[in-house]
Design an enzyme around this catalytic site. Structure first.
Site, PDB file in Angstrom:
ATOM      1  N   ASP A  63       6.422   1.807  -0.522  1.00 37.90           N
ATOM      2  CA  ASP A  63       6.694   1.835   0.911  1.00 37.90           C
ATOM      3  C   ASP A  63       6.711   0.442   1.550  1.00 37.90           C
ATOM      4  OD1 ASP A  63       3.923   1.496   0.524  1.00 37.90           O
ATOM      5  OD2 ASP A  63       3.493   3.559   1.072  1.00 37.90           O
ATOM      6  N   ASN A 132      -6.767  10.784   4.673  1.00 38.76           N
ATOM      7  CA  ASN A 132      -6.225  12.095   5.041  1.00 38.76           C
ATOM      8  C   ASN A 132      -5.430  12.718   3.892  1.00 38.76           C
ATOM      9  OD1 ASN A 132      -3.909  10.583   4.977  1.00 38.76           O
ATOM     10  ND2 ASN A 132      -3.364  10.845   7.132  1.00 38.76           N
ATOM     11  N   HIS A 134      -2.960  11.264   2.158  1.00 40.30           N
ATOM     12  CA  HIS A 134      -1.570  10.851   1.977  1.00 40.30           C
ATOM     13  C   HIS A 134      -1.386  10.112   0.651  1.00 40.30           C
ATOM     14  CE1 HIS A 134      -2.325   6.857   4.381  1.00 40.30           C
ATOM     15  NE2 HIS A 134      -2.325   6.573   3.093  1.00 40.30           N
ATOM     16  N   GLU A 139       2.432  11.516   5.055  1.00 37.68           N
ATOM     17  CA  GLU A 139       1.293  12.000   5.830  1.00 37.68           C
ATOM     18  C   GLU A 139       1.210  13.523   5.732  1.00 37.68           C
ATOM     19  OE1 GLU A 139      -0.708   9.831   6.621  1.00 37.68           O
ATOM     20  OE2 GLU A 139       0.008   8.284   8.005  1.00 37.68           O
TER      21      GLU A 139
HETATM   22  C1  F6R Z   1       0.260   1.846  -0.221  1.00 37.57           C
HETATM   23  C2  F6R Z   1       0.301   3.277   0.031  1.00 37.57           C
HETATM   24  C3  F6R Z   1      -0.863   4.049   0.563  1.00 37.57           C
HETATM   25  C4  F6R Z   1      -2.236   3.509   0.133  1.00 37.57           C
HETATM   26  C5  F6R Z   1      -3.334   4.289   0.828  1.00 37.57           C
HETATM   27  C6  F6R Z   1      -4.708   3.767   0.487  1.00 37.57           C
HETATM   28  O1  F6R Z   1       1.469   1.375  -0.739  1.00 37.57           O
HETATM   29  O2  F6R Z   1       1.321   3.848  -0.188  1.00 37.57           O
HETATM   30  O3  F6R Z   1      -0.744   5.396   0.193  1.00 37.57           O
HETATM   31  O4  F6R Z   1      -2.361   3.615  -1.252  1.00 37.57           O
HETATM   32  O5  F6R Z   1      -3.150   4.228   2.218  1.00 37.57           O
HETATM   33  O6  F6R Z   1      -4.853   2.491   1.021  1.00 37.57           O
HETATM   34  P1  F6R Z   1      -6.180   1.617   0.725  1.00 37.57           P
HETATM   35  O7  F6R Z   1      -6.156   1.303  -0.703  1.00 37.57           O
HETATM   36  O8  F6R Z   1      -6.002   0.392   1.593  1.00 37.57           O
HETATM   37  O9  F6R Z   1      -7.321   2.480   1.123  1.00 37.57           O
END
Ligand code: F6R
Length: 237
Positions: A63, A132, A134, A139
């Protein structure tokens, strides 16, 4: 899903790096799916320290924020460049992330999805997980059939990522993200979760009911998923 319980975050990150290295060195033209976020910092540090040759590999990131140019300090282009690509003696033959500052983000998402397919698909997709549930920036409520598209970030995701932006800086509320269906097409996935903040989402992923309100539960239908956890992320199992 195979669950790998590790005593701490460092060992969990090393185990994820081991699987990435296996995929990198185990194919003549490996295609690796990459993730960003705090969880991945020790994974990339570990991969860089191994000194492997990445020049046969293609990489696709999950992303990028809509509206951020690739040289913006909080963009995922910058994150990847700084933490992985620029640190490698032999960087990947091509590395792709969606272009956040595309004049037409919807078209950019379609082009990105097509590029992944044209490249033959992803061998191993690295994933983190949001509090959450994701994966990527899919989401809660994201359809199982979703493909790379523009998504709206929830307040909880924006809050969790606010630390990557300067004080008073406008934080993007949208991203271009691979969809759930895109992720499930990867031949294998490794999801890494560390820290207490992920314990609830992990408990739901492993033991709770599958459902769109916890997007990570879609991974249960994939035959080749490894979930790597430290003791804190596994605390509610
Ligand atoms: C990042 C992504 C997200 C993160 C997730 C956890 O490219 O796609 O799904 O893996 O938000 O983020 P952290 O590791 O910062 O808790």
């Amino acid at each position: 899903m195979e669950i790998l319980l590790c005593p701490d975050a460092q060992i969990a990150a090393r185990s994820a790096a081991d699987l990435m290295t296996e995929a990198l060195l185990g194919a003549t033209a490996p295609c690796l799916g990459l993730a960003t976020g705090g969880t991945m910092l020790p994974v990339y540090a570990d991969l860089v320290a191994r000194g492997d040759d990445w020049s046969a590999a293609l990489t696709f990131n999950l992303d990028e924020y809509v509206g951020l140019s690739s040289d913006h300090p909080a963009s995922y282009h910058t994150y990847m460049d700084k933490l992985l690509f620029r640190q490698l003696a032999r960087r990947p033959r091509a590395s792709y992330l969606p272009r956040g500052d595309s004049p037409d983000p919807g078209q950019e998402a379609d082009t990105y999805e097509a590029l992944i397919a044209r490249s033959g698909g992803i061998d191993l997709q690295l994933l983190g997980i949001g509090r959450n549930g994701h994966i990527g920036f899919n989401e809660p409520g994201s359809p199982l059939s979703s493909r790379t598209r523009v998504v709206t970030l929830t307040d909880s995701t924006k809050e969790a990522n606010a630390r990557f932006f300067g004080p008073g800086e406008n934080q993007p509320s949208e991203a271009i993200s691979m969809g759930i269906a895109t992720i499930l097409e990867a031949r294998a996935c490794v999801l890494l979760a560390t820290g207490m903040a992920k314990a609830q989402a992990i408990a739901r992923l492993v033991n709770g009911p599958a459902g769109l309100d916890c997007p990570a539960t879609a991974l249960r239908d994939h035959g080749a998923v490894t979930v790597i956890l430290d003791a804190e992320a596994a605390a509610l199992l």
